[in-house]
Motif scaffolding. Structure first.
Motif, PDB file in Angstrom:
ATOM      1  N   GLU A   1      -0.476   2.286  -9.166  1.00 24.02           N
ATOM      2  CA  GLU A   1      -0.620   3.427  -9.131  1.00 24.02           C
ATOM      3  C   GLU A   1      -1.403   3.813  -7.649  1.00 24.02           C
ATOM      4  N   PHE A   2      -1.328   4.845  -6.690  1.00 31.07           N
ATOM      5  CA  PHE A   2      -2.087   5.018  -5.817  1.00 31.07           C
ATOM      6  C   PHE A   2      -2.510   6.419  -5.791  1.00 31.07           C
ATOM      7  N   SER A   3      -3.661   6.889  -5.465  1.00 29.42           N
ATOM      8  CA  SER A   3      -4.167   8.254  -5.347  1.00 29.42           C
ATOM      9  C   SER A   3      -5.417   8.514  -4.284  1.00 29.42           C
ATOM     10  N   MET A   4      -5.487   9.683  -3.836  1.00 27.25           N
ATOM     11  CA  MET A   4      -6.302   9.905  -2.898  1.00 27.25           C
ATOM     12  C   MET A   4      -7.700  10.390  -3.746  1.00 27.25           C
ATOM     13  N   TYR A   5      -9.038   9.890  -2.987  1.00 33.36           N
ATOM     14  CA  TYR A   5      -9.944  10.326  -3.798  1.00 33.36           C
ATOM     15  C   TYR A   5     -10.284  12.080  -3.802  1.00 33.36           C
TER      16      TYR A   5
ATOM     17  N   CYS B   1      -2.976 -17.041 -29.807  1.00 31.16           N
ATOM     18  CA  CYS B   1      -3.880 -16.614 -28.453  1.00 31.16           C
ATOM     19  C   CYS B   1      -4.234 -15.320 -28.554  1.00 31.16           C
ATOM     20  N   GLU B   2      -5.304 -15.020 -28.813  1.00 32.13           N
ATOM     21  CA  GLU B   2      -5.898 -13.712 -29.188  1.00 32.13           C
ATOM     22  C   GLU B   2      -6.214 -12.916 -27.809  1.00 32.13           C
ATOM     23  N   ASN B   3      -5.780 -11.682 -27.821  1.00 30.41           N
ATOM     24  CA  ASN B   3      -6.096 -10.644 -26.768  1.00 30.41           C
ATOM     25  C   ASN B   3      -5.304 -11.363 -25.566  1.00 30.41           C
ATOM     26  N   ALA B   4      -4.056 -11.397 -25.736  1.00 30.01           N
ATOM     27  CA  ALA B   4      -3.104 -12.115 -24.477  1.00 30.01           C
ATOM     28  C   ALA B   4      -2.573 -10.817 -23.812  1.00 30.01           C
ATOM     29  N   LEU B   5      -2.441 -11.222 -22.457  1.00 26.13           N
ATOM     30  CA  LEU B   5      -1.987  -9.870 -21.731  1.00 26.13           C
ATOM     31  C   LEU B   5      -0.714  -9.585 -21.876  1.00 26.13           C
ATOM     32  N   LYS B   6      -0.408  -8.121 -22.004  1.00 20.75           N
ATOM     33  CA  LYS B   6       0.789  -7.585 -22.465  1.00 20.75           C
ATOM     34  C   LYS B   6       1.237  -6.817 -21.389  1.00 20.75           C
ATOM     35  N   SER B   7       0.220  -6.057 -20.743  1.00 22.80           N
ATOM     36  CA  SER B   7       0.718  -5.077 -19.588  1.00 22.80           C
ATOM     37  C   SER B   7      -0.488  -4.697 -18.707  1.00 22.80           C
ATOM     38  N   LEU B   8      -0.285  -4.676 -17.442  1.00 22.58           N
ATOM     39  CA  LEU B   8      -1.345  -4.524 -16.381  1.00 22.58           C
ATOM     40  C   LEU B   8      -1.115  -3.562 -15.454  1.00 22.58           C
ATOM     41  N   CYS B   9      -2.042  -2.384 -15.331  1.00 23.57           N
ATOM     42  CA  CYS B   9      -1.691  -1.526 -14.324  1.00 23.57           C
ATOM     43  C   CYS B   9      -2.995  -1.072 -13.322  1.00 23.57           C
ATOM     44  N   TYR B  10      -2.782  -1.445 -12.015  1.00 28.53           N
ATOM     45  CA  TYR B  10      -3.793  -1.243 -10.779  1.00 28.53           C
ATOM     46  C   TYR B  10      -3.750   0.043 -10.634  1.00 28.53           C
ATOM     47  N   GLU B  11      -5.037   0.648 -10.556  1.00 31.19           N
ATOM     48  CA  GLU B  11      -5.072   2.082  -9.934  1.00 31.19           C
ATOM     49  C   GLU B  11      -5.944   1.961  -8.720  1.00 31.19           C
ATOM     50  N   VAL B  12      -5.185   2.350  -7.547  1.00 29.35           N
ATOM     51  CA  VAL B  12      -5.875   2.108  -6.264  1.00 29.35           C
ATOM     52  C   VAL B  12      -6.093   3.460  -5.729  1.00 29.35           C
ATOM     53  N   THR B  13      -7.421   3.695  -5.446  1.00 32.97           N
ATOM     54  CA  THR B  13      -7.946   4.683  -4.952  1.00 32.97           C
ATOM     55  C   THR B  13      -8.346   4.786  -3.492  1.00 32.97           C
ATOM     56  N   TYR B  14      -7.727   5.532  -2.706  1.00 35.53           N
ATOM     57  CA  TYR B  14      -8.043   5.468  -1.197  1.00 35.53           C
ATOM     58  C   TYR B  14      -8.641   6.967  -0.645  1.00 35.53           C
ATOM     59  N   ASN B  15      -9.339   6.907   0.593  1.00 28.76           N
ATOM     60  CA  ASN B  15      -9.808   8.058   1.166  1.00 28.76           C
ATOM     61  C   ASN B  15      -8.903   8.573   2.125  1.00 28.76           C
ATOM     62  N   ASP B  16      -9.508   9.597   2.932  1.00 34.02           N
ATOM     63  CA  ASP B  16      -8.759  10.385   3.760  1.00 34.02           C
ATOM     64  C   ASP B  16      -8.311   9.687   4.982  1.00 34.02           C
ATOM     65  N   VAL B  17      -8.895   8.450   5.204  1.00 36.79           N
ATOM     66  CA  VAL B  17      -8.589   7.931   6.432  1.00 36.79           C
ATOM     67  C   VAL B  17      -7.828   6.426   6.226  1.00 36.79           C
ATOM     68  N   PHE B  18      -7.319   6.576   4.474  1.00 40.34           N
ATOM     69  CA  PHE B  18      -6.625   5.358   4.080  1.00 40.34           C
ATOM     70  C   PHE B  18      -7.238   4.268   4.034  1.00 40.34           C
TER      71      PHE B  18
ATOM     72  N   PHE C   1       0.611  -1.256   0.016  1.00 42.09           N
ATOM     73  CA  PHE C   1       0.043  -0.107   0.195  1.00 42.09           C
ATOM     74  C   PHE C   1       0.815   1.200   0.050  1.00 42.09           C
ATOM     75  N   GLY C   2       0.559   2.127  -1.001  1.00 42.58           N
ATOM     76  CA  GLY C   2       1.134   3.475  -1.149  1.00 42.58           C
ATOM     77  C   GLY C   2       2.644   3.229  -1.579  1.00 42.58           C
ATOM     78  N   GLU C   3       3.151   2.126  -2.020  1.00 45.23           N
ATOM     79  CA  GLU C   3       4.473   2.168  -2.710  1.00 45.23           C
ATOM     80  C   GLU C   3       4.425   1.645  -4.301  1.00 45.23           C
ATOM     81  N   TYR C   4       4.969   2.430  -5.027  1.00 42.12           N
ATOM     82  CA  TYR C   4       5.351   1.890  -6.244  1.00 42.12           C
ATOM     83  C   TYR C   4       6.332   2.748  -6.970  1.00 42.12           C
ATOM     84  N   GLU C   5       7.068   1.743  -7.974  1.00 42.95           N
ATOM     85  CA  GLU C   5       8.427   2.320  -8.558  1.00 42.95           C
ATOM     86  C   GLU C   5       7.612   3.249  -9.593  1.00 42.95           C
TER      87      GLU C   5
END
Length: 680
Positions: A395-399, A348-365, A254-258
Motif C-alpha cells: 500500500e502506498f500513501s503520501m505523508y 512451526c510456530e508463528n509461521a508467515l501467513k500474510s504480509l503487507c508493506y505500507e510505503v509512505t512517501y513525501n511530496d517530492v516522491f 512504486f505507486g502500483e498495487y492491486e
C-alpha cells in the motif's frame, strides 16, 4: 457468541466521539472497517438532497439549469483518484502543487484527463458544395473547385452545440429504478452466459525522485558493517507462478498495487519443515528484520556492504494471530514474536501467513517510511507433502494527508475498481460510513466456509472478496458436516460454533451468505466512483428481497430442504454524461437468496462427514440509454433595426410568425443568388 445489539460491533471511542476515522489499508489486516471524515457536516451543503443527477467533479452543459437538476454534463480529470492528495502523473489534479505538476510535465508523464471537446468539420469540400441543389446549367468541375474550395470555411466557431449526451430522464424512478423494475426477468440462458446461467518488466531509472512503476532498492544486514543486497537488491512482492507456487522474483513497483493481495502457495515438505520454518519459506524475518529500502530511486546505485546511507529501515507495525491479540509494536515496544521450530510438538510456530508493506512517501516522491503488517499461524508437521497459503500486498500513501480517500473513478466508475460501499452513519443521518475495502462478499481462499466465532469474526465471514465494478463473479466454499450436524443446522442450530444468523424467526442462514451490513442497516453503494461519504444522497440502497422459506429436515431421505445455500447480488449500471466522455454509474442494486436441497448420501460409516457447497454470485446488467444532440436556445435579440432594413422585401408587422418567414425567405434568396455566382 453472536452479539445481540448492533452497537456491540462498535468500539467505545466511536460512541463517544462525533466523528472517527477507522481506516483499513487495502488487503492489510486487521484494522476494520469504516472511514468517515473528521468533521461531519450537514449534507444539505453537498449536492442535491433529492436526486443525484450530475456527479461531483463535473460541469453542467445545460443552459439556465441549476446544478442540482442538471442531466446534461461533462466531466474531466478522471485520473484524480485520491481525495486530499496529489495523484502521481495526474497533471489536472488540483491538489498537486505547481512543482509537482511541472515535474510530471517535464517528464512527459501526464495521464489522460478525460476531457472530450466536440469535434466539428471546419471546411466544406468542393464536392459537398457542388452537391447542394444541383440543377442544369449549374455545374462543378476542376476549374470551379479551384475557385471556391477555400471560400467556405469556418473562421469563428460560435455554434451552440455542446455535444451528444445520454438521455437519463429527470425523475427519481428514471434515474434509479427500483430493483423490481431493473431485474424484472431473468436472462435468456440460450444467448446470455453469465453466472446466473452457469452450472457448477520493471521500470529502471536513475532519478533522485521515484516515478510511477519504478522498482525499490532493498538491502539487509546489521546496519553498519555487514550489509548485502536483499532479494536481488529489490523490495520483493511474491506472486503465484503458473503452478500457484510463490515466486519471490517479483518486486514492488512504486505507486502500483492491486486491490487484492497476491495469493500463492508454499509446499510444506514433510522431511524439511524445520529448515523451512527457521530460515526459508515460513520465516517472516526474511522480509522484515534488519531490512532497508532506498529512500530515493537512485539508491540502488549506492548499495554498500558497510552503510545504510540513503535507506530507511522497515519496521513491523502489527503482528496478528488467530485466537490471539493483535500487537502494535510501534506503540507498545513489546518484543516481536519470532518464527521458531518446536521440536516437542513438531510445529512451526508463528509461521508467515500474510504480509503487507505500507510505503509512505513525501511530496517530492521520496520514501520516508516503510512498515509491515504481519499475520502468522502455527503449522504442524505432516507425514506427506502439503501446501500452505500465503498472501503478499503493498500500500502506498503520501505523508501528511490523514483524510485522503481512494476513489473508484472520477466521477464514473473504472471497470475492476472496488464498488464503493458502506452504511448510514449511526451519529449523522446525512453521512455514510464508507467501508475502506469497498463492497465485499465472502472469501473462499481455502475452499472452506468461515465458521469462526467472536465479536467481529462471525459477521466478517461475509467479507474477504472485494467486488470490482462491472465484473461478474462467483465465490464458493464448502462446509463439512456429519448427518447429525446437517440435521442440527437445518433445524436452526450449529454444530461447532454459532455461525448461523437469525434473519427472522423462520429463516436462519450462515453468516457468509448475509449482506455485509445486515447487523445494523441496509448496505449502500456509491452511485459514482467518487461518491462523497459526507453526502448520503450520492449513495443508493442495496435492496433486499427477503427470503420467505423455512428449512425442514427429512429423516427418511436425510435431506435438508429450503435452507439458504446461495446469495445473488444484481447490479444495473449505465453510462451518463457526454457520449464522447461517458461516465459509468450504478442505477440499481439488489440482493436475493436461493435454496437447494442438501442430502446426506452415506451413513454407513459412523461419524462420516460430507462437504456441502455454498455460493455467492455477482451479476452486472448494462442498461442502454438513448442519446440526443443538445444545443442551448438562442439568446434574445437585444438590439433594434430601422423599419426599412429589409426593403424591398415585404414584412407583415401584424404577425410575428409570418414576418419571420418573409425574412428567412429573403435571406435564403440572397444566399442562393450569391452561391449561383460561383456555380455558373
Amino acid at each position: 457468541m453472536r452479539p445481540t445489539s448492533p452497537l456491540a460491533f462498535l468500539p467505545l471511542s466511536l460512541l463517544l466521539l462525533p466523528a472517527l476515522v477507522l481506516s483499513q489499508v487495502d488487503d492489510c489486516e486487521p484494522t476494520k472497517h469504516f472511514q468517515i471524515d473528521d468533521i461531519i457536516g450537514s449534507a444539505a451543503a453537498y449536492g442535491n438532497t433529492v436526486n443525484v443527477f450530475m456527479p461531483p467533479g463535473c460541469s453542467c452543459k445545460e443552459s439556465d439549469v441549476a446544478k442540482s437538476e442538471c442531466v446534461i454534463f461533462d466531466c474531466d480529470c478522471k485520473c484524480d483518484l485520491t481525495a486530499g492528495a496529489c495523484d502521481m502523473n495526474c497533471c489536472c489534479d488540483s491538489e498537486c502543487t505547481a512543482e509537482q505538476t511541472q515535474f510530471f510535465t517535464e517528464k512527459d508523464l501526464c495521464l489522460d484527463p478525460g476531457v472530450s471537446d466536440p469535434v466539428y468539420e471546419t471546411c466544406y469540400s468542393p464536392y459537398e458544395v457542388g452537391a447542394v441543389n444541383p440543377k442544369y446549367p449549374m455545374r462543378s468541375d476542376d476549374s470551379a473547385e479551384n475557385a471556391y474550395k477555400n471560400l467556405l470555411c469556418v473562421q469563428t466557431d460560435n455554434s451552440g452545440t455542446k455535444g451528444i449526451f445520454f438521455e437519463t430522464g429527470t425523475t427519481r424512478s428514471e434515474l434509479y429504478p427500483s430493483a423490481d423494475e431493473a431485474f424484472v426477468t431473468g436472462p435468456d440462458c440460450t444467448t446470455t452466459f453469465d453466472y446466473s446461467c452457469w452450472s457448477p518488466s520493471a521500470t529502471i531509472s536513475s532519478d533522485e525522485h521515484y516515478l510511477l512503476g519504478d522498482t525499490i532498492a532493498a538491502t539487509t544486514g546489521d546496519g553498519s558493517t555487514n550489509m548485502a543486497a536483499a532479494f536481488g537488491g529489490l523490495l520483493p512482492l511474491p506472486v503465484a507462478d503458473q503452478s500457484g507456487i510463490c515466486n519471490e522474483a517479483n518486486s514492488v513497483k512504486f505507486g502500483e498495487y492491486e486491490e487484492e493481495a497476491n495469493k500463492c502457495k508454499r509446499e510444506k515438505r514433510a522431511s524439511d519443515l524445520q529448515n523451512q520454518c527457521e530460515e526459508l519459506d515460513f520465516d517472516f524475518d526474511r522480509f522484515t528484520k534488519d531490512f532497508y529500502v532506498g529512500s530515493t530511486q537512485n539508491a540502488k546505485d549506492s548499495i554498500s556492504a558497510t552503510s545504510t546511507a540513503g535507506f530507511v529501515q522497515v519496521e513491523v507495525a502489527t503482528v496478528s494471530k488467530a485466537g490471539a491479540n493483535v500487537y502494535d509494536y510501534r506503540s507498545t515496544g513489546d518484543v516481536l514474536p519470532v518464527t521458531t521450530w518446536n521440536t516437542g510438538t513438531s510445529t512451526c510456530e508463528n509461521a508467515l501467513k500474510s504480509l503487507c508493506y505500507e510505503v509512505t512517501y513525501n511530496d517530492v516522491f521520496n520514501i520516508i517510511a516503510v512498515t509491515a503488517r504481519v499475520e502468522v499461524e502455527d503449522i504442524v508437521e505432516s507425514s506427506s507433502a502439503e501446501y500452505v497459503d500465503q498472501e503478499f500486498s503493498v500500500e502506498f500513501s503520501m505523508y501528511g494527508d490523514p483524510n485522503t480517500a481512494r476513489r473508484s473513478g472520477n466521477p464514473g466508475y473504472i471497470f475492476g475498481r472496488p464498488v464503493l460501499a458502506g452504511r448510514k452513519h449511526i451519529l449523522n443521518d446525512a453521512a455514510v460510513m464508507a467501508d475502506t475495502s469497498g463492497f465485499q462478499v465472502m472469501s473462499g481462499v481455502n475452499g472452506e466456509c468461515d465458521v469462526s466465532t467472536g465479536d467481529f469474526s462471525a459477521s466478517d465471514a461475509n467479507r474477504g472478496t472485494t467486488v470490482g465494478f462491472g465484473e461478474d463473479s462467483s465465490v464458493g466454499c464448502t462446509l463439512s458436516l456429519t448427518e447429525a450436524q446437517l440435521k442440527a443446522m437445518c433445524g436452526g442450530t450449529s454444530h461447532t460454533g454459532d455461525y448461523l444468523y437469525d434473519y427472522s424467526n423462520e429463516v436462519k442462514m450462515p453468516w457468509w451468505l448475509t449482506s455485509m451490513n445486515n447487523l445494523t442497516s441496509t448496505t449502500k453503494v456509491g452511485i459514482f466512483g467518487n461518491a462523497d461519504p459526507m453526502d448520503i444522497t450520492q449513495w443508493i440502497d442495496v435492496t433486499e428481497k427477503a427470503p420467505t422459506f423455512s428449512a425442514t429436515f427429512s429423516d427418511t431421505t436425510l435431506t435438508c430442504s429450503n435452507f439458504p445455500t446461495a446469495t445473488h447480488y444484481k447490479f444495473q449500471w449505465t453510462y451518463v454524461g457526454s457520449t464522447t466522455n461517458p461516465q459509468a454509474k450504478i442505477m440499481s442494486a439488489r440482493v436475493e437468496y436461493s435454496t437447494s436441497p442438501m442430502t446426506f448420501l452415506d451413513k454407513r460409516v459412523a461419524g462420516a462427514t460430507q462437504k456441502f457447497p455454498f455460493t455467492v454470485t455477482v451479476d452486472w446488467t448494462y442498461k442502454e440509454l438513448n442519446s440526443e444532440k443538445y444545443s442551448p436556445p438562442p439568446p434574445p435579440i437585444i438590439f433594434s433595426v430601422p423599419y426599412d432594413v429589409f426593403y424591398p422585401f415585404q414584412i407583415d408587422n401584424a404577425a410575428g410568425r409570418n414576418g419571420g418567414s418573409w425574412i428567412v425567405i429573403g435571406l435564403a434568396a440572397i444566399g442562393a443568388s450569391l452561391a449561383s455566382l460561383f456555380l455558373i
